[in-house]
Write a protein that holds these residues in place. Structure first.
Motif, PDB file in Angstrom:
ATOM      1  N   THR A   1      31.427  41.604  42.723  1.00 36.47           N
ATOM      2  CA  THR A   1      31.205  40.678  41.607  1.00 36.47           C
ATOM      3  C   THR A   1      31.341  39.220  42.001  1.00 36.47           C
ATOM      4  N   GLY A   2      32.030  38.928  43.107  1.00 34.21           N
ATOM      5  CA  GLY A   2      32.246  37.543  43.484  1.00 34.21           C
ATOM      6  C   GLY A   2      33.156  36.797  42.531  1.00 34.21           C
ATOM      7  N   SER A   3      34.030  37.525  41.826  1.00 33.05           N
ATOM      8  CA  SER A   3      34.842  36.918  40.767  1.00 33.05           C
ATOM      9  C   SER A   3      36.275  36.624  41.191  1.00 33.05           C
ATOM     10  N   GLY A   4      36.591  36.777  42.478  1.00 31.42           N
ATOM     11  CA  GLY A   4      37.960  36.557  42.914  1.00 31.42           C
ATOM     12  C   GLY A   4      38.729  37.843  43.071  1.00 31.42           C
ATOM     13  N   SER A   5      38.024  38.943  43.299  1.00 26.65           N
ATOM     14  CA  SER A   5      38.612  40.261  43.534  1.00 26.65           C
ATOM     15  C   SER A   5      39.505  40.710  42.385  1.00 26.65           C
ATOM     16  N   VAL A   6      38.878  41.130  41.306  1.00 26.69           N
ATOM     17  CA  VAL A   6      39.630  41.571  40.137  1.00 26.69           C
ATOM     18  C   VAL A   6      40.477  42.799  40.458  1.00 26.69           C
ATOM     19  N   ARG A   7      40.002  43.677  41.320  1.00 23.85           N
ATOM     20  CA  ARG A   7      40.805  44.850  41.666  1.00 23.85           C
ATOM     21  C   ARG A   7      42.104  44.428  42.340  1.00 23.85           C
TER      22      ARG A   7
ATOM     23  N   GLN B   1      43.586  41.553  41.997  1.00 23.51           N
ATOM     24  CA  GLN B   1      44.409  40.872  40.992  1.00 23.51           C
ATOM     25  C   GLN B   1      45.131  41.882  40.098  1.00 23.51           C
ATOM     26  N   LEU B   2      44.470  42.982  39.773  1.00 28.63           N
ATOM     27  CA  LEU B   2      45.120  44.016  38.962  1.00 28.63           C
ATOM     28  C   LEU B   2      46.251  44.684  39.737  1.00 28.63           C
ATOM     29  N   ILE B   3      46.059  44.903  41.023  1.00 27.99           N
ATOM     30  CA  ILE B   3      47.134  45.453  41.861  1.00 27.99           C
ATOM     31  C   ILE B   3      48.317  44.502  41.875  1.00 27.99           C
ATOM     32  N   GLU B   4      48.045  43.220  42.003  1.00 34.09           N
ATOM     33  CA  GLU B   4      49.128  42.234  42.027  1.00 34.09           C
ATOM     34  C   GLU B   4      49.867  42.182  40.689  1.00 34.09           C
ATOM     35  N   GLU B   5      49.137  42.359  39.593  1.00 35.34           N
ATOM     36  CA  GLU B   5      49.799  42.390  38.278  1.00 35.34           C
ATOM     37  C   GLU B   5      50.720  43.603  38.179  1.00 35.34           C
ATOM     38  N   TRP B   6      50.246  44.748  38.646  1.00 34.48           N
ATOM     39  CA  TRP B   6      51.101  45.946  38.683  1.00 34.48           C
ATOM     40  C   TRP B   6      52.352  45.680  39.516  1.00 34.48           C
ATOM     41  N   ASN B   7      52.187  45.066  40.676  1.00 31.42           N
ATOM     42  CA  ASN B   7      53.333  44.807  41.554  1.00 31.42           C
ATOM     43  C   ASN B   7      54.338  43.863  40.898  1.00 31.42           C
TER      44      ASN B   7
ATOM     45  N   GLU C   1      40.766  47.175  31.808  1.00 35.45           N
ATOM     46  CA  GLU C   1      39.322  47.346  31.677  1.00 35.45           C
ATOM     47  C   GLU C   1      38.661  46.077  31.147  1.00 35.45           C
ATOM     48  N   ARG C   2      39.375  45.341  30.290  1.00 39.50           N
ATOM     49  CA  ARG C   2      38.819  44.067  29.820  1.00 39.50           C
ATOM     50  C   ARG C   2      38.738  43.063  30.975  1.00 39.50           C
ATOM     51  N   CYS C   3      39.734  43.089  31.861  1.00 45.19           N
ATOM     52  CA  CYS C   3      39.687  42.233  33.041  1.00 45.19           C
ATOM     53  C   CYS C   3      38.456  42.549  33.878  1.00 45.19           C
ATOM     54  N   LEU C   4      38.181  43.835  34.052  1.00 43.14           N
ATOM     55  CA  LEU C   4      37.016  44.248  34.833  1.00 43.14           C
ATOM     56  C   LEU C   4      35.724  43.752  34.192  1.00 43.14           C
ATOM     57  N   LEU C   5      35.629  43.864  32.864  1.00 38.94           N
ATOM     58  CA  LEU C   5      34.437  43.394  32.165  1.00 38.94           C
ATOM     59  C   LEU C   5      34.281  41.883  32.315  1.00 38.94           C
ATOM     60  N   ASP C   6      35.374  41.151  32.154  1.00 39.26           N
ATOM     61  CA  ASP C   6      35.319  39.692  32.274  1.00 39.26           C
ATOM     62  C   ASP C   6      34.935  39.254  33.682  1.00 39.26           C
ATOM     63  N   ALA C   7      35.279  40.090  34.665  1.00 37.79           N
ATOM     64  CA  ALA C   7      34.996  39.747  36.052  1.00 37.79           C
ATOM     65  C   ALA C   7      33.566  40.084  36.470  1.00 37.79           C
ATOM     66  N   GLY C   8      32.849  40.863  35.660  1.00 38.31           N
ATOM     67  CA  GLY C   8      31.466  41.180  35.990  1.00 38.31           C
ATOM     68  C   GLY C   8      31.175  42.651  36.145  1.00 38.31           C
TER      69      GLY C   8
ATOM     70  N   VAL D   1      46.109  37.740  35.254  1.00 41.24           N
ATOM     71  CA  VAL D   1      44.882  38.160  35.939  1.00 41.24           C
ATOM     72  C   VAL D   1      43.725  37.279  35.492  1.00 41.24           C
ATOM     73  N   ALA D   2      43.629  37.044  34.199  1.00 44.20           N
ATOM     74  CA  ALA D   2      42.553  36.203  33.668  1.00 44.20           C
ATOM     75  C   ALA D   2      42.597  34.812  34.284  1.00 44.20           C
ATOM     76  N   ALA D   3      43.804  34.261  34.451  1.00 45.57           N
ATOM     77  CA  ALA D   3      43.950  32.924  35.013  1.00 45.57           C
ATOM     78  C   ALA D   3      43.540  32.877  36.479  1.00 45.57           C
ATOM     79  N   ALA D   4      43.669  34.001  37.178  1.00 45.07           N
ATOM     80  CA  ALA D   4      43.363  34.040  38.615  1.00 45.07           C
ATOM     81  C   ALA D   4      41.886  34.270  38.903  1.00 45.07           C
ATOM     82  N   LEU D   5      41.152  34.761  37.913  1.00 40.83           N
ATOM     83  CA  LEU D   5      39.751  35.109  38.141  1.00 40.83           C
ATOM     84  C   LEU D   5      38.840  33.924  37.921  1.00 40.83           C
ATOM     85  N   ARG D   6      37.816  33.821  38.772  1.00 43.02           N
ATOM     86  CA  ARG D   6      36.718  32.910  38.486  1.00 43.02           C
ATOM     87  C   ARG D   6      35.842  33.570  37.433  1.00 43.02           C
ATOM     88  N   PRO D   7      35.064  32.782  36.697  1.00 39.04           N
ATOM     89  CA  PRO D   7      34.123  33.410  35.754  1.00 39.04           C
ATOM     90  C   PRO D   7      33.236  34.397  36.493  1.00 39.04           C
TER      91      PRO D   7
END
Length: 483
Positions: free
Chosen positions: A59-65, A67-73, A364-371, A391-397
């Motif tokens: 997606t080129g969005s800043g690696s949402v996957r 970012q989600l792992i980091e949120e879990w951690n 899942e909303r993060c994934l949708l927002d990321a592309g 996660v939202a703050a870390a992602l590029r549009p």
């Protein structure tokens, strides 16, 4: 979304696995790909991190996957056993499949969770490499399962058992150039809408007067017809429109030479009457996206992540729009599964809890927002839970690219909130009616046979589809029988 090659049925599939074994046995000597640790005692240790193996984020969005792992951690910072690590596998999907098969069969790398292409689930389940999920009969767990889009959740099932949870999904969409259509006096009411057909696309192409003979000329449409999984997807979509059902839910062959001819004719109509871009027969996702963005095609069949990517490529939001694909659209995407070794270890509970988090409504909303396309029906509703704030703050549009830095121009113009809302509605509707590719443990062999036959037809001036269908029918009967 890609695979490899075949000479006679499963022989090449076995060769691909052998290559994967060599890659991972070599990697194991240095600690495994991405710094993973060899399994040692079969992955029985309860210590962290939980290792998640996945393909690359397109997606080129800043690696949402990631970012989600980091949120879990962050949420499990006090527990080493619950920390997680994402390992992104290199190469195209066929290479990733071979690597994962080799790693799980040999034990050369310790993976607890694998992010599998939806077409691989039967193969990995049949081989005993992933574990079926516990059955949720009633209560909160069962209600949560029902939130997944029905056709998307069906991709996790093999022989009546669910082996994974849907992580991100995909579906074919039709992108188009309103500016080019309007310039040709094709009015708004004749532009793509919810029940648009391929015949209407052909009519628009005829009105545009397009007849490209070289790759630098404007074409009616473009797609991915190079001999890889993109060609399989386009072919299966044409087959589905022609009423061709290749297999039943357990991988038994159901078609015939006569039906296959109908499907091949439907695909060739799309190429000919649609005045496809000549470069399409060698195009993957990137090339077809570029041809569309640079005006060498008026229409484009592509995946959801292209919606965000086009903003960076084109700069002006009004230059492109999207709607459902005419006719049938094929599902894509990936599902998260626990490996069988981990399922029998003290690590299983943590691995399953991580999957539950990664597939939650917020994630899942993060994934949708990321592309990506989200897998839950509720995410497409106006009352959907928002993405995790950090996660939202870390992602590029979604699809953002450093266009300004590359060209010296200003930042790309974004689609309006109204256009974005319409896109989300269209995407959700497309997913509810999408079709699956064949469900079979021999998918790798199937896709190679189909690609070989179909790509050869695309290179002929006047192909004999009856003869081609006869041979394809024979080869597919062998493939789906495991021969």
């Amino acid at each position: 979304m890609t695979y490899g090659h075949r000479h006679t049925g499963r022989r090449r599939a076995r060769a691909a696995v052998a290559v994967g074994l060599l890659v991972f046995l070599s990697a194991a000597c240095t600690g495994g790909p991405g710094g993973t640790v060899p399994s040692g005692q079969g992955g029985q240790a309860a210590e962290g991190p939980i290792i998640v193996a996945s393909g690359l984020d397109v997606t080129g969005s800043g690696s949402v996957r990631q970012q989600l792992i980091e949120e879990w951690n962050r949420r499990h910072a006090g527990s080493k056993a619950e920390q997680a690590k994402l390992v992104e596998l290199p190469g195209a999907a066929d290479q990733q499949r071979s690597q994962l098969l080799g790693a799980l069969q040999s034990g050369s790398a310790r993976y607890d969770v694998v992010n599998l292409d939806i077409t691989w689930i039967p193969e990995f389940a049949e081989a005993g490499l992933i574990s079926p999920l516990p059955v949720a009969e009633t209560g909160v767990a069962a209600e949560d399962e029902r939130d997944f889009i029905r056709r998307v959740h069906a991709t996790t099932v093999w022989k009546g058992r669910s082996y994974a949870r849907p992580f991100n999904t995909d579906v074919g969409l039709l992108y188009y150039r309103p500016d080019l259509l309007t310039a040709a006096d094709i009015t708004v009411d004749k532009q793509p809408h919810d029940d648009w057909t391929w015949d209407q696309l052909y009519s628009s192409v005829k009105t545009l007067g397009l007849n490209p003979v070289s790759a630098d000329e404007r074409a009616g449409w473009t797609t991915q017809l190079a001999p890889y999984e993109g060609l399989t997807v386009n072919t299966v979509e044409a087959f589905a429109d022609a009423g061709v059902e290749l297999t039943d839910s357990e991988g038994k062959y159901r078609s015939s030479a006569g039906k296959l001819k109908d499907g091949l004719d439907k695909l060739l109509d799309r190429v000919g009457q649609g005045q496809v871009q000549p470069a399409a027969t060698s195009s993957h996702e990137t090339e077809s996206l570029t041809d569309f963005a640079e005006g060498r095609a008026v229409f484009l069949r592509h995946w959801p992540y292209a919606y965000g990517a086009l903003a960076g490529l084109m700069g002006r939001a009004e230059q492109y729009a999207v709607n459902r694909l005419p006719g049938k659209a094929v599902l894509g995407g990936q599902n998260l599964a626990v490996t069988s070794v981990t399922a029998d270890s003290p690590r299983a509970a943590n691995a399953r809890a991580l999957i539950t988090f990664l597939t939650s409504r917020e994630s899942e909303r993060c994934l949708l927002d990321a592309g990506f396309a989200a897998t839950r029906a509720s995410v497409y509703e106006s009352t959907a839970k928002p993405c995790w704030p950090r996660v939202a703050a870390a992602l590029r549009p979604a699809g953002d690219v450093p266009r300004a830095a590359a060209t010296g121009e200003g930042a790309p113009e974004r689609q309006t909130p109204e256009a974005r809302a319409a896109y989300i509605r269209i995407l959700g509707e497309a997913l509810t009616e999408a079709v699956q590719r064949p469900r079979t443990p021999y998918y790798g062999a199937f896709t190679q046979v189909l690609q070989t036959h179909v790509h050869a037809l695309l290179g002929r001036t006047r192909p004999d589809t009856a003869e081609a269908a006869e041979q394809l029918d024979k080869d597919l009967r062998n493939v789906f029988a495991g021969r």
